[in-house]
Design a protein around this motif. Sequence first.
Motif, PDB file in Angstrom:
ATOM      1  N   LEU A   1       0.836  -1.208   0.000  1.00 16.57           N
ATOM      2  CA  LEU A   1       0.000   0.000   0.000  1.00 16.57           C
ATOM      3  C   LEU A   1       0.869   1.256   0.000  1.00 16.57           C
ATOM      4  N   GLU A   2       1.833   1.275   0.918  1.00 17.15           N
ATOM      5  CA  GLU A   2       2.671   2.470   1.069  1.00 17.15           C
ATOM      6  C   GLU A   2       3.582   2.693  -0.137  1.00 17.15           C
ATOM      7  N   GLN A   3       3.982   1.598  -0.788  1.00 16.72           N
ATOM      8  CA  GLN A   3       4.839   1.710  -1.962  1.00 16.72           C
ATOM      9  C   GLN A   3       4.037   1.924  -3.255  1.00 16.72           C
ATOM     10  N   GLY A   4       2.724   1.920  -3.133  1.00 15.70           N
ATOM     11  CA  GLY A   4       1.885   2.072  -4.326  1.00 15.70           C
ATOM     12  C   GLY A   4       1.918   0.874  -5.249  1.00 15.70           C
ATOM     13  N   ILE A   5       2.228  -0.311  -4.700  1.00 18.12           N
ATOM     14  CA  ILE A   5       2.351  -1.521  -5.517  1.00 18.12           C
ATOM     15  C   ILE A   5       0.992  -2.188  -5.729  1.00 18.12           C
ATOM     16  N   ALA A   6       0.205  -2.282  -4.693  1.00 23.95           N
ATOM     17  CA  ALA A   6      -1.113  -2.917  -4.764  1.00 23.95           C
ATOM     18  C   ALA A   6      -1.946  -2.436  -3.588  1.00 23.95           C
ATOM     19  N   VAL A   7      -3.266  -2.548  -3.721  1.00 28.00           N
ATOM     20  CA  VAL A   7      -4.157  -2.192  -2.615  1.00 28.00           C
ATOM     21  C   VAL A   7      -4.919  -3.451  -2.203  1.00 28.00           C
ATOM     22  N   ILE A   8      -4.427  -4.118  -1.181  1.00 22.08           N
ATOM     23  CA  ILE A   8      -5.025  -5.373  -0.708  1.00 22.08           C
ATOM     24  C   ILE A   8      -5.297  -5.230   0.783  1.00 22.08           C
ATOM     25  N   HIS A   9      -6.520  -5.540   1.195  1.00 21.18           N
ATOM     26  CA  HIS A   9      -6.882  -5.447   2.612  1.00 21.18           C
ATOM     27  C   HIS A   9      -7.453  -6.770   3.123  1.00 21.18           C
ATOM     28  N   LYS A  10      -7.273  -6.993   4.415  1.00 22.45           N
ATOM     29  CA  LYS A  10      -7.977  -8.093   5.071  1.00 22.45           C
ATOM     30  C   LYS A  10      -9.374  -7.602   5.415  1.00 22.45           C
ATOM     31  N   LYS A  11     -10.365  -8.426   5.133  1.00 21.53           N
ATOM     32  CA  LYS A  11     -11.734  -8.027   5.476  1.00 21.53           C
ATOM     33  C   LYS A  11     -11.952  -8.124   6.979  1.00 21.53           C
ATOM     34  N   PRO A  12     -12.823  -7.270   7.527  1.00 20.95           N
ATOM     35  CA  PRO A  12     -13.146  -7.390   8.949  1.00 20.95           C
ATOM     36  C   PRO A  12     -13.776  -8.757   9.253  1.00 20.95           C
ATOM     37  N   THR A  13     -13.579  -9.227  10.473  1.00 21.28           N
ATOM     38  CA  THR A  13     -14.213 -10.469  10.922  1.00 21.28           C
ATOM     39  C   THR A  13     -15.726 -10.274  10.926  1.00 21.28           C
ATOM     40  N   PRO A  14     -16.473 -11.154  10.254  1.00 25.27           N
ATOM     41  CA  PRO A  14     -17.925 -10.967  10.245  1.00 25.27           C
ATOM     42  C   PRO A  14     -18.547 -11.301  11.605  1.00 25.27           C
ATOM     43  N   VAL A  15     -19.354 -10.382  12.097  1.00 26.60           N
ATOM     44  CA  VAL A  15     -19.938 -10.498  13.433  1.00 26.60           C
ATOM     45  C   VAL A  15     -21.445 -10.236  13.331  1.00 26.60           C
ATOM     46  N   GLN A  16     -22.212 -11.087  13.985  1.00 25.74           N
ATOM     47  CA  GLN A  16     -23.672 -10.876  14.074  1.00 25.74           C
ATOM     48  C   GLN A  16     -23.948 -10.088  15.344  1.00 25.74           C
ATOM     49  N   ILE A  17     -24.381  -8.844  15.197  1.00 26.74           N
ATOM     50  CA  ILE A  17     -24.604  -7.979  16.356  1.00 26.74           C
ATOM     51  C   ILE A  17     -26.041  -8.148  16.838  1.00 26.74           C
ATOM     52  N   VAL A  18     -26.188  -8.462  18.138  1.00 23.78           N
ATOM     53  CA  VAL A  18     -27.510  -8.733  18.707  1.00 23.78           C
ATOM     54  C   VAL A  18     -27.984  -7.586  19.601  1.00 23.78           C
ATOM     55  N   GLN A  19     -27.067  -7.071  20.441  1.00 20.18           N
ATOM     56  CA  GLN A  19     -27.487  -6.021  21.379  1.00 20.18           C
ATOM     57  C   GLN A  19     -26.452  -4.908  21.452  1.00 20.18           C
ATOM     58  N   VAL A  20     -26.928  -3.674  21.356  1.00 22.32           N
ATOM     59  CA  VAL A  20     -26.044  -2.508  21.405  1.00 22.32           C
ATOM     60  C   VAL A  20     -26.551  -1.548  22.481  1.00 22.32           C
ATOM     61  N   ASP A  21     -25.644  -1.078  23.302  1.00 18.74           N
ATOM     62  CA  ASP A  21     -25.946  -0.082  24.333  1.00 18.74           C
ATOM     63  C   ASP A  21     -25.508   1.287  23.838  1.00 18.74           C
ATOM     64  N   TYR A  22     -26.473   2.225  23.731  1.00 16.02           N
ATOM     65  CA  TYR A  22     -26.097   3.578  23.339  1.00 16.02           C
ATOM     66  C   TYR A  22     -25.971   4.430  24.601  1.00 16.02           C
ATOM     67  N   LYS A  23     -24.756   4.455  25.169  1.00 13.90           N
ATOM     68  CA  LYS A  23     -24.563   5.179  26.432  1.00 13.90           C
ATOM     69  C   LYS A  23     -24.631   6.677  26.223  1.00 13.90           C
ATOM     70  N   SER A  24     -24.018   7.117  25.162  1.00 12.62           N
ATOM     71  CA  SER A  24     -24.057   8.535  24.840  1.00 12.62           C
ATOM     72  C   SER A  24     -24.219   8.638  23.333  1.00 12.62           C
ATOM     73  N   ARG A  25     -24.303   9.875  22.857  1.00  9.65           N
ATOM     74  CA  ARG A  25     -24.504  10.033  21.422  1.00  9.65           C
ATOM     75  C   ARG A  25     -23.340   9.448  20.626  1.00  9.65           C
ATOM     76  N   SER A  26     -22.143   9.510  21.220  1.00 10.94           N
ATOM     77  CA  SER A  26     -20.963   9.136  20.446  1.00 10.94           C
ATOM     78  C   SER A  26     -20.491   7.695  20.706  1.00 10.94           C
ATOM     79  N   THR A  27     -20.870   7.118  21.854  1.00 11.61           N
ATOM     80  CA  THR A  27     -20.323   5.810  22.182  1.00 11.61           C
ATOM     81  C   THR A  27     -21.400   4.734  22.148  1.00 11.61           C
ATOM     82  N   ALA A  28     -21.273   3.826  21.216  1.00 10.76           N
ATOM     83  CA  ALA A  28     -22.150   2.674  21.181  1.00 10.76           C
ATOM     84  C   ALA A  28     -21.331   1.461  21.594  1.00 10.76           C
ATOM     85  N   VAL A  29     -21.791   0.749  22.610  1.00 13.83           N
ATOM     86  CA  VAL A  29     -21.086  -0.447  23.069  1.00 13.83           C
ATOM     87  C   VAL A  29     -21.881  -1.676  22.647  1.00 13.83           C
ATOM     88  N   ILE A  30     -21.218  -2.544  21.914  1.00 14.66           N
ATOM     89  CA  ILE A  30     -21.849  -3.806  21.530  1.00 14.66           C
ATOM     90  C   ILE A  30     -21.771  -4.748  22.730  1.00 14.66           C
TER      91      ILE A  30
END
Lengths: 186, 186
Positions: B27-56
């Motif tokens: 990436l830094e050398q401009g040779i190729a753009v390859i990324h690892k995908k995020p781990t797939p997660v099934q989200i069931v419950q989220v706590d919205y403590k404040s406007r900015s912080t959501a805790v899974i």
Amino acid sequence: TLPKNISYSNRGMTLESDLNETNLYYLEQGIAVIHKKPTPVQIVQVDYKSRSTAVIKEAYFKQPSTTDYNGVYRGRYIDFEAKETQNITSFPLQNFHAHQIEHMKRIVEQNGICFVILRFAKSEDIFLLESQYLFKFWDRMVLGGRKSIKKVEIEEVGHKISLGIQPRIDYINIINHLYHFGETNS
Amino acid sequence: TLPKNISYSNRGMTLESDLNETNLYYLEQGIAVIHKKPTPVQIVQVDYKSRSTAVIKEAYFKQPSTTDYNGVYRGRYIDFEAKETQNITSFPLQNFHAHQIEHMKRIVEQNGICFVILRFAKSEDIFLLESQYLFKFWDRMVLGGRKSIKKVEIEEVGHKISLGIQPRIDYINIINHLYHFGETNS
Ligand SMILES: [Mg+2]
Ligand SMILES: [Mg+2]
């Protein structure tokens, strides 16, 4: 605890579900292989209740450093982001993050096919805007200009996509025209 | 609660971190753009403590339906999976899931560049195996044959990658040879 801002979090679901349906159609028809990336999550605590069940007890949403969708069409790399707005006459650029723009610039340097799909929720107008135009509007903002793209500007350089039944949002059809894949595909 | 099987979950981290370093270098050398995908997660419950912080607060690991790495190199779509084994003389095919093989077959149909990177942890041997060979070994298993690939078979049709300093695992070099990108890249 249920999310307080359910209407906010559902915003954007129409476009996302229409694109997921579209990508499923492309996949099943053997037209293209495009997937939405999983939401990036920082996992802090995991409960291993049994050998087979791991429950994530604490995790946080991470800001995505790339775009949401990528894949392959006829050997070519496809990369795009999809966003919608409730605005009527302009599309706010704050919908994009600086590192997403950076990512898209790298994709273009690697000769990938890169664009955004923009939806005006109120009028239900959908446009494909090639990334080079997004960069122009973005750079205009960075240099002190307006923080949004006027809808008339999008109409001028973007490509309108009419909502269909199967596929819902036929962006590959636009790519065929732009990259001259059309002749042997229709 | 801390994970009980920390050694098990760390298994595979050497290969993953070496590949992440490699991709960052590209990436830094401009040779190729390859990324690892995020781990797939099934989200069931989220706590919205404040406007900015959501805790899974409750989520589960989902089985990935695609491979872990993808991106673009000179306009071409690149897609691969990386796996390692503690075995000495063979690589177990149970490391792959049927839907990952299915995904890789679709990528090949779309003319994408698709392969696996296999690491034998004990000997630290790393191979790039093009997906068409993986399919042969996979189909042999499905038809009742052996449930692993012999290391000698991998040595015969795969490409050994020597561990380097920068980049750690230079798989793009193999791709250059296989797809004749080499001439203008060296
Ligand atoms: Mg997004
Ligand atoms: Mg994996």
